[in-house]
Design a protein around this motif. Structure first.
Motif, PDB file in Angstrom:
ATOM      1  N   VAL A 137      43.350  42.412  37.602  1.00 61.63           N
ATOM      2  CA  VAL A 137      42.306  42.934  38.479  1.00 61.63           C
ATOM      3  C   VAL A 137      42.720  44.354  38.844  1.00 61.63           C
ATOM      4  O   VAL A 137      43.833  44.577  39.316  1.00 61.63           O
ATOM      5  N   ASP A 138      41.824  45.309  38.604  1.00 63.17           N
ATOM      6  CA  ASP A 138      42.111  46.713  38.888  1.00 63.17           C
ATOM      7  C   ASP A 138      41.698  47.021  40.327  1.00 63.17           C
ATOM      8  O   ASP A 138      40.571  47.428  40.607  1.00 63.17           O
ATOM      9  N   ILE A 139      42.644  46.843  41.259  1.00 70.63           N
ATOM     10  CA  ILE A 139      42.392  47.054  42.685  1.00 70.63           C
ATOM     11  C   ILE A 139      42.104  48.533  42.971  1.00 70.63           C
ATOM     12  O   ILE A 139      41.245  48.870  43.771  1.00 70.63           O
ATOM     13  N   LYS A 140      42.815  49.402  42.294  1.00 68.55           N
ATOM     14  CA  LYS A 140      42.628  50.844  42.494  1.00 68.55           C
ATOM     15  C   LYS A 140      41.192  51.252  42.154  1.00 68.55           C
ATOM     16  O   LYS A 140      40.531  51.971  42.907  1.00 68.55           O
TER      17      LYS A 140
ATOM     18  N   TYR B 202      51.923  42.224  41.386  1.00 68.66           N
ATOM     19  CA  TYR B 202      51.567  43.593  41.031  1.00 68.66           C
ATOM     20  C   TYR B 202      52.256  43.923  39.723  1.00 68.66           C
ATOM     21  O   TYR B 202      53.419  43.594  39.527  1.00 68.66           O
ATOM     22  N   LEU B 203      51.552  44.620  38.825  1.00 70.52           N
ATOM     23  CA  LEU B 203      52.167  45.030  37.569  1.00 70.52           C
ATOM     24  C   LEU B 203      53.183  46.134  37.818  1.00 70.52           C
ATOM     25  O   LEU B 203      54.259  46.137  37.256  1.00 70.52           O
TER      26      LEU B 203
ATOM     27  N   GLN C 138      48.148  41.170  38.508  1.00 70.23           N
ATOM     28  CA  GLN C 138      48.053  40.186  37.434  1.00 70.23           C
ATOM     29  C   GLN C 138      48.026  38.801  38.063  1.00 70.23           C
ATOM     30  O   GLN C 138      48.846  38.485  38.926  1.00 70.23           O
ATOM     31  N   ILE C 139      47.070  38.006  37.621  1.00 66.42           N
ATOM     32  CA  ILE C 139      46.943  36.636  38.096  1.00 66.42           C
ATOM     33  C   ILE C 139      47.205  35.721  36.918  1.00 66.42           C
ATOM     34  O   ILE C 139      46.700  35.943  35.821  1.00 66.42           O
ATOM     35  N   SER C 140      47.978  34.696  37.159  1.00 67.15           N
ATOM     36  CA  SER C 140      48.305  33.713  36.140  1.00 67.15           C
ATOM     37  C   SER C 140      47.881  32.342  36.668  1.00 67.15           C
ATOM     38  O   SER C 140      48.228  31.979  37.782  1.00 67.15           O
TER      39      SER C 140
ATOM     40  N   MET D 169      38.939  47.021  52.690  1.00 66.28           N
ATOM     41  CA  MET D 169      38.172  46.234  51.742  1.00 66.28           C
ATOM     42  C   MET D 169      39.086  45.481  50.764  1.00 66.28           C
ATOM     43  O   MET D 169      38.941  44.290  50.631  1.00 66.28           O
ATOM     44  N   PRO D 170      40.057  46.134  50.071  1.00 62.64           N
ATOM     45  CA  PRO D 170      40.931  45.406  49.177  1.00 62.64           C
ATOM     46  C   PRO D 170      41.798  44.394  49.915  1.00 62.64           C
ATOM     47  O   PRO D 170      42.112  43.358  49.364  1.00 62.64           O
ATOM     48  N   VAL D 171      42.182  44.696  51.149  1.00 61.71           N
ATOM     49  CA  VAL D 171      42.991  43.755  51.914  1.00 61.71           C
ATOM     50  C   VAL D 171      42.203  42.473  52.150  1.00 61.71           C
ATOM     51  O   VAL D 171      42.730  41.374  52.023  1.00 61.71           O
ATOM     52  N   ARG D 172      40.919  42.620  52.445  1.00 63.61           N
ATOM     53  CA  ARG D 172      40.069  41.448  52.648  1.00 63.61           C
ATOM     54  C   ARG D 172      39.977  40.636  51.355  1.00 63.61           C
ATOM     55  O   ARG D 172      40.059  39.416  51.365  1.00 63.61           O
ATOM     56  N   PHE D 173      39.835  41.328  50.224  1.00 64.09           N
ATOM     57  CA  PHE D 173      39.766  40.656  48.921  1.00 64.09           C
ATOM     58  C   PHE D 173      41.057  39.891  48.658  1.00 64.09           C
ATOM     59  O   PHE D 173      41.029  38.732  48.264  1.00 64.09           O
ATOM     60  N   LEU D 174      42.205  40.543  48.896  1.00 65.40           N
ATOM     61  CA  LEU D 174      43.489  39.881  48.679  1.00 65.40           C
ATOM     62  C   LEU D 174      43.664  38.698  49.613  1.00 65.40           C
ATOM     63  O   LEU D 174      44.187  37.664  49.209  1.00 65.40           O
ATOM     64  N   THR D 175      43.206  38.822  50.844  1.00 65.01           N
ATOM     65  CA  THR D 175      43.291  37.720  51.796  1.00 65.01           C
ATOM     66  C   THR D 175      42.484  36.524  51.307  1.00 65.01           C
ATOM     67  O   THR D 175      42.944  35.383  51.366  1.00 65.01           O
ATOM     68  N   VAL D 176      41.310  36.775  50.792  1.00 61.93           N
ATOM     69  CA  VAL D 176      40.467  35.694  50.254  1.00 61.93           C
ATOM     70  C   VAL D 176      41.146  35.047  49.061  1.00 61.93           C
ATOM     71  O   VAL D 176      41.219  33.824  48.958  1.00 61.93           O
ATOM     72  N   ILE D 177      41.669  35.867  48.145  1.00 56.89           N
ATOM     73  CA  ILE D 177      42.336  35.339  46.949  1.00 56.89           C
ATOM     74  C   ILE D 177      43.555  34.505  47.335  1.00 56.89           C
ATOM     75  O   ILE D 177      43.732  33.392  46.850  1.00 56.89           O
TER      76      ILE D 177
END
Length: 120
Positions: A112-115, A28-29, A37-39, A1-9
């Motif tokens: 974004v708190d992926i964990k 990653y922080l 962290q997104i800038s 699920m998070p991998v899919r989110f990261l792929t979309v982002i």
């Protein structure tokens, strides 16, 4: 699920960076926090009110909704390096606002708190 989110982002960032109106940095922080962290840096500083809107879901992804629940620490950074927090909408909408007409924003950062997202 998070991998899919990261792929979309990442796909979104790649698509938007082609137009060169904004540039994005994704990092990653640290390896244990599970926070990203997104800038976002526009091509020109923004001397206006800022309204930051986070979509509640991604089309085709039924596992995670309300992404805004995992977004924290949204700040606008000025040309002089000072920061101002963006304030979450009182109605619960997935938007944050910086209403400071004297502040010129050169960059917006958020986490974004992926964990935490994986736990839901």
């Amino acid at each position: 699920m998070p991998v899919r989110f990261l792929t979309v982002i990442i796909g979104l960032f790649a698509t938007l960076s082609v137009h060169a109106q904004v540039s994005y940095t994704l990092s990653y922080l640290d390896s244990t926090s599970g926070k990203l962290q997104i800038s976002i840096r526009p091509d020109k500083p923004m001397p206006t009110t800022i309204v930051f809107i986070m979509p509640r879901s991604v089309p085709g992804n039924y596992g995670v909704t309300k992404y805004d629940l995992f977004v924290k620490n949204i700040f606008a950074e000025g040309a002089d390096g000072t920061t101002r927090p963006l304030v979450k909408d009182e109605d619960g909408a997935p938007r944050w606002i910086l209403d400071d007409s004297g502040f010129v924003t050169k960059r917006i950062t958020y986490e974004v708190d992926i964990k935490k997202m994986e736990e839901n």
